[in-house]
Write a protein that holds these residues in place. Structure first.
Motif, PDB file in Angstrom:
ATOM      1  N   VAL A 181       0.856  -1.181   0.000  1.00  0.00           N
ATOM      2  CA  VAL A 181       0.000   0.000   0.000  1.00  0.00           C
ATOM      3  C   VAL A 181       0.894   1.233   0.000  1.00  0.00           C
ATOM      4  N   VAL A 182       0.316   2.372  -0.323  1.00  0.00           N
ATOM      5  CA  VAL A 182       1.044   3.625  -0.179  1.00  0.00           C
ATOM      6  C   VAL A 182       1.396   3.756   1.304  1.00  0.00           C
ATOM      7  N   PRO A 183       2.688   3.833   1.669  1.00  0.00           N
ATOM      8  CA  PRO A 183       3.059   3.857   3.087  1.00  0.00           C
ATOM      9  C   PRO A 183       2.309   4.941   3.846  1.00  0.00           C
ATOM     10  N   THR A 184       1.702   4.532   4.956  1.00  0.00           N
ATOM     11  CA  THR A 184       0.820   5.418   5.707  1.00  0.00           C
ATOM     12  C   THR A 184       1.091   5.266   7.194  1.00  0.00           C
ATOM     13  N   ASP A 185       1.275   6.392   7.894  1.00  0.00           N
ATOM     14  CA  ASP A 185       1.520   6.365   9.336  1.00  0.00           C
ATOM     15  C   ASP A 185       0.203   6.362  10.105  1.00  0.00           C
ATOM     16  N   VAL A 186       0.104   5.448  11.068  1.00  0.00           N
ATOM     17  CA  VAL A 186      -1.052   5.380  11.963  1.00  0.00           C
ATOM     18  C   VAL A 186      -0.538   5.108  13.366  1.00  0.00           C
ATOM     19  N   ASP A 187      -1.421   5.226  14.340  1.00  0.00           N
ATOM     20  CA  ASP A 187      -1.072   4.874  15.712  1.00  0.00           C
ATOM     21  C   ASP A 187      -1.365   3.409  16.008  1.00  0.00           C
ATOM     22  N   ALA A 188      -2.395   2.866  15.340  1.00  0.00           N
ATOM     23  CA  ALA A 188      -2.803   1.481  15.554  1.00  0.00           C
ATOM     24  C   ALA A 188      -3.477   0.989  14.291  1.00  0.00           C
ATOM     25  N   VAL A 189      -3.641  -0.333  14.181  1.00  0.00           N
ATOM     26  CA  VAL A 189      -4.376  -0.915  13.061  1.00  0.00           C
ATOM     27  C   VAL A 189      -5.437  -1.859  13.607  1.00  0.00           C
ATOM     28  N   LEU A 190      -6.559  -1.948  12.888  1.00  0.00           N
ATOM     29  CA  LEU A 190      -7.625  -2.890  13.200  1.00  0.00           C
ATOM     30  C   LEU A 190      -7.504  -4.074  12.261  1.00  0.00           C
ATOM     31  N   ILE A 191      -7.412  -5.277  12.819  1.00  0.00           N
ATOM     32  CA  ILE A 191      -7.186  -6.482  12.015  1.00  0.00           C
ATOM     33  C   ILE A 191      -8.289  -7.487  12.305  1.00  0.00           C
ATOM     34  N   GLY A 192      -9.101  -7.783  11.295  1.00  0.00           N
ATOM     35  CA  GLY A 192     -10.118  -8.807  11.419  1.00  0.00           C
ATOM     36  C   GLY A 192      -9.528 -10.186  11.221  1.00  0.00           C
ATOM     37  N   MET A 193     -10.296 -11.212  11.542  1.00  0.00           N
ATOM     38  CA  MET A 193      -9.821 -12.582  11.379  1.00  0.00           C
ATOM     39  C   MET A 193      -9.430 -12.826   9.924  1.00  0.00           C
ATOM     40  N   GLY A 194      -8.241 -13.398   9.745  1.00  0.00           N
ATOM     41  CA  GLY A 194      -7.749 -13.707   8.407  1.00  0.00           C
ATOM     42  C   GLY A 194      -6.960 -12.599   7.756  1.00  0.00           C
ATOM     43  N   GLU A 195      -7.066 -11.363   8.258  1.00  0.00           N
ATOM     44  CA  GLU A 195      -6.331 -10.249   7.654  1.00  0.00           C
ATOM     45  C   GLU A 195      -4.885 -10.241   8.118  1.00  0.00           C
ATOM     46  N   ARG A 196      -4.032  -9.590   7.330  1.00  0.00           N
ATOM     47  CA  ARG A 196      -2.628  -9.370   7.700  1.00  0.00           C
ATOM     48  C   ARG A 196      -2.240  -7.930   7.360  1.00  0.00           C
ATOM     49  N   TYR A 197      -1.426  -7.355   8.215  1.00  0.00           N
ATOM     50  CA  TYR A 197      -0.838  -6.036   7.951  1.00  0.00           C
ATOM     51  C   TYR A 197       0.645  -6.097   8.236  1.00  0.00           C
ATOM     52  N   ASP A 198       1.449  -5.552   7.330  1.00  0.00           N
ATOM     53  CA  ASP A 198       2.871  -5.367   7.566  1.00  0.00           C
ATOM     54  C   ASP A 198       3.094  -3.902   7.931  1.00  0.00           C
ATOM     55  N   VAL A 199       3.818  -3.685   9.025  1.00  0.00           N
ATOM     56  CA  VAL A 199       4.122  -2.332   9.457  1.00  0.00           C
ATOM     57  C   VAL A 199       5.622  -2.241   9.729  1.00  0.00           C
ATOM     58  N   VAL A 200       6.159  -1.033   9.628  1.00  0.00           N
ATOM     59  CA  VAL A 200       7.562  -0.773   9.927  1.00  0.00           C
ATOM     60  C   VAL A 200       7.634   0.250  11.042  1.00  0.00           C
ATOM     61  N   VAL A 201       8.501  -0.021  12.021  1.00  0.00           N
ATOM     62  CA  VAL A 201       8.732   0.917  13.122  1.00  0.00           C
ATOM     63  C   VAL A 201      10.236   1.115  13.271  1.00  0.00           C
ATOM     64  N   THR A 202      10.592   2.253  13.804  1.00  0.00           N
ATOM     65  CA  THR A 202      11.980   2.506  14.187  1.00  0.00           C
ATOM     66  C   THR A 202      12.066   2.365  15.699  1.00  0.00           C
ATOM     67  N   ALA A 203      12.802   1.356  16.152  1.00  0.00           N
ATOM     68  CA  ALA A 203      12.795   0.988  17.569  1.00  0.00           C
ATOM     69  C   ALA A 203      13.378   2.101  18.428  1.00  0.00           C
ATOM     70  N   GLY A 204      12.662   2.451  19.487  1.00  0.00           N
ATOM     71  CA  GLY A 204      13.204   3.342  20.502  1.00  0.00           C
ATOM     72  C   GLY A 204      14.161   2.590  21.410  1.00  0.00           C
ATOM     73  N   ASP A 205      14.490   3.172  22.526  1.00  0.00           N
ATOM     74  CA  ASP A 205      15.441   2.579  23.478  1.00  0.00           C
ATOM     75  C   ASP A 205      14.684   2.248  24.765  1.00  0.00           C
ATOM     76  N   GLY A 206      14.477   0.954  25.015  1.00  0.00           N
ATOM     77  CA  GLY A 206      13.758   0.574  26.223  1.00  0.00           C
ATOM     78  C   GLY A 206      12.988  -0.718  26.033  1.00  0.00           C
ATOM     79  N   VAL A 207      11.905  -0.881  26.792  1.00  0.00           N
ATOM     80  CA  VAL A 207      11.026  -2.050  26.736  1.00  0.00           C
ATOM     81  C   VAL A 207       9.634  -1.555  26.384  1.00  0.00           C
ATOM     82  N   PHE A 208       9.100  -2.043  25.273  1.00  0.00           N
ATOM     83  CA  PHE A 208       7.852  -1.511  24.745  1.00  0.00           C
ATOM     84  C   PHE A 208       6.851  -2.650  24.511  1.00  0.00           C
ATOM     85  N   PRO A 209       5.682  -2.603  25.139  1.00  0.00           N
ATOM     86  CA  PRO A 209       4.685  -3.633  24.878  1.00  0.00           C
ATOM     87  C   PRO A 209       3.979  -3.415  23.549  1.00  0.00           C
ATOM     88  N   LEU A 210       3.895  -4.477  22.769  1.00  0.00           N
ATOM     89  CA  LEU A 210       3.006  -4.512  21.617  1.00  0.00           C
ATOM     90  C   LEU A 210       1.691  -5.082  22.137  1.00  0.00           C
TER      91      LEU A 210
END
Length: 505
Positions: free
Chosen positions: A304-333
């Motif tokens: 897809v055209v790369p798009t920044d969001v805060d979160a994604v909604l994923i229904g059963m069977g769907e897949r999303y690939d996202v890219v993040v730049t890791a900060g420094d620390g411990v971060f819960p997904l």
């Protein structure tokens, strides 16, 4: 048929030999469904796919297993004793040769979700015969498109067990714009720790009014005539109302409950590609990584055209690939079970720190949430412009009172298939007349989701259709055979919300 070891099974060779007449007729019992495909059409479609000359082989054993979910042990069924099952990975044009050893007490199959493969290897009966108990079967096919995929059974309620695994198809020509990759499989879990899928299904079918009736129990409670797990789901604005039919004991990331999360370690500043897969049966997940923006790059395998969001909604069977730049620390997904007041989680660890409490809710979950309407196919992923040759209706109906679900007014047992001709451009028009959302999945093809004004959007194989919504998608009929079209809610599918797309003439 028997293989060289004397085990009863169908191999691809025996399947093709048995059907090597002037035409191949695929038919299912007890429903009006027959498709006639010229005997060379499936082979011709396979020949048109890219072929690298390489073969990737794997063996999967479907069997009973005791699986540690993180201090909680579930008696379930799985592949090779793990949940998820082992990653299967190949490159575009490679041939997959995956032998499935069925050591269950019932038939099984493996459906290769999202892959536009040859029809007789799809893993959904009748196109591919189910694998009988005690036998082996080798799925053999080439993979034509890169992307994030997964696999699961297409038999009964087994999709709501531990029988699933990720499938990644790499593009050798894709630029390496990330330093690390994290495959994240989301799931809602009951098998072996709560009511069984069969008990839940019986509860849905036998409780008048389903989970909307007063007195329905929450998970872990008991009562006269009720089934733990049936009911208890709330509502969601993003899903248009009712969030689901089942409230699960656990929601998991990569087979781990929130109290014992899996951990992914990277260096600060590394770009991480996260491949998100919703393998659940009744739960949409709203996913965010605390302290990070998500750049969405793909959905259901296509760019897809790369798009920044805060979160994604994923229904059963769907897949999303996202890219993040890791900060420094411990971060819960955190994968919030949408409308169910619970969540799954994992940890991205790039430095020192202490994970927040299990019930921590990242503020990103309340930020900009990406849905299918947010994204548009990248230029290289969009379908060529063409006028539609046919418009097929798919009316989604049913409800909780009798727990009967249908497409075009009929359950799968009596469905009238949708019919297409090879080479047509098809518009598929979903009209949801029910009060429940449905993630609709088409086998063997990818479609372009059309906006309300008819413009092309994201290219997908699974799309959420909201209550009372009309949604159109378009695709090319370029993969002959008999293909399933169904809701990817395991219980809706089992209760009838499935039909077939048949190539004719």
């Amino acid at each position: 048929m028997v293989d060289m070891h004397g085990r009863g099974q169908w191999s691809r060779r025996s399947f093709l030999t048995a059907t090597a007449a002037a035409s191949v007729t695929l038919a299912a019992c007890a429903r009006d469904s027959s498709v006639v495909v010229p005997n060379n059409a499936i082979a011709d479609a396979e020949a048109r796919r890219p072929h690298s000359g390489r073969t990737v082989s794997a063996t999967l054993t479907a069997d009973r297993a005791r699986v540690d979910l993180g201090g909680t042990v579930a008696e379930t069924v799985s592949y090779n004793g793990t949940v998820p099952g082992p990653l299967v990975r190949a490159s575009v044009g490679d041939e997959l040769a995956v032998t499935v050893r069925n050591r269950l007490d019932r038939t099984t199959s493996v459906h290769w979700h999202g892959i536009a493969l040859r029809n007789d290897m799809d893993g959904a009966s009748p196109a591919t015969p189910d694998i009988v108990a005690g036998s082996d079967f080798t799925y053999r096919f080439s993979v034509p498109h890169p992307g994030t995929y997964w696999a699961h059974p297409h038999t009964g309620l087994d999709a709501d067990t531990g029988l699933y695994f990720p499938v990644i198809v790499d593009d050798p020509n894709e630029p390496g714009s990330y330093d690390a990759e994290w495959v994240v499989m989301l799931d809602d879990w009951t098998d072996g720790v709560g009511s069984s899928p069969a008990q839940i299904y019986d509860g849905l079918r036998n409780s008048p009014g389903g989970h909307n009736m007063p007195g329905m129990d929450m998970p872990g409670m008991s009562g006269m005539g009720t089934v733990p797990g049936v009911g208890g789901a709330g509502t969601s604005t993003l899903l248009g109302g009712d969030a689901g039919d089942v409230s699960y004991p656990y929601y998991m990331v990569n087979g781990r409950i929130p109290q014992a999360p899996s951990t992914f370690r990277v260096k600060p500043g590394h770009r991480v590609r996260i491949r998100l897969i919703n393998s659940g049966s009744d739960t949409a997940f709203r996913v965010a990584l605390a302290g990070h923006k998500l750049t969405v790059t793909h959905t259901d395998g296509f760019a897809v055209v790369p798009t920044d969001v805060d979160a994604v909604l994923i229904g059963m069977g769907e897949r999303y690939d996202v890219v993040v730049t890791a900060g420094d620390g411990v971060f819960p997904l955190v994968a919030a079970a949408e409308g169910k007041n619970a969540s799954a989680r994992a940890l991205l660890v790039s430095g020192s720190g202490t994970p927040p409490a299990t019930d921590y809710v990242p503020p990103e979950l309340q930020g900009r949430v990406g849905t299918v309407a947010t994204f548009a196919a990248a230029p290289g992923a969009a379908l060529p412009k063409a006028r539609a040759d046919a418009d097929l209706p798919a009316e989604l109906g049913g409800g909780m009172m009798n727990y009967d679900w249908s497409i075009n007014g009929m359950p799968f047992s009596t469905t009238r298939p949708l019919e297409v001709h090879q080479g047509q451009r098809i518009t598929l028009s979903f009209r949801n007349t029910s009060m429940m959302w449905h993630p609709m999945h088409l086998h063997g093809h990818t479609f372009e989701v059309l906006t309300a004004d008819g413009r092309p959007g994201a290219r997908k194989d699974t799309v959420i259709v909201l209550p009372m919504q009309q949604l159109r998608v378009t695709f090319d009929a370029d993969n002959p055979g008999e293909w399933m079209l169904h809701c990817h809610n395991t219980y809706h599918q089992e209760a009838g919300m499935m039909t077939s797309l048949n190539y004719i003439g």
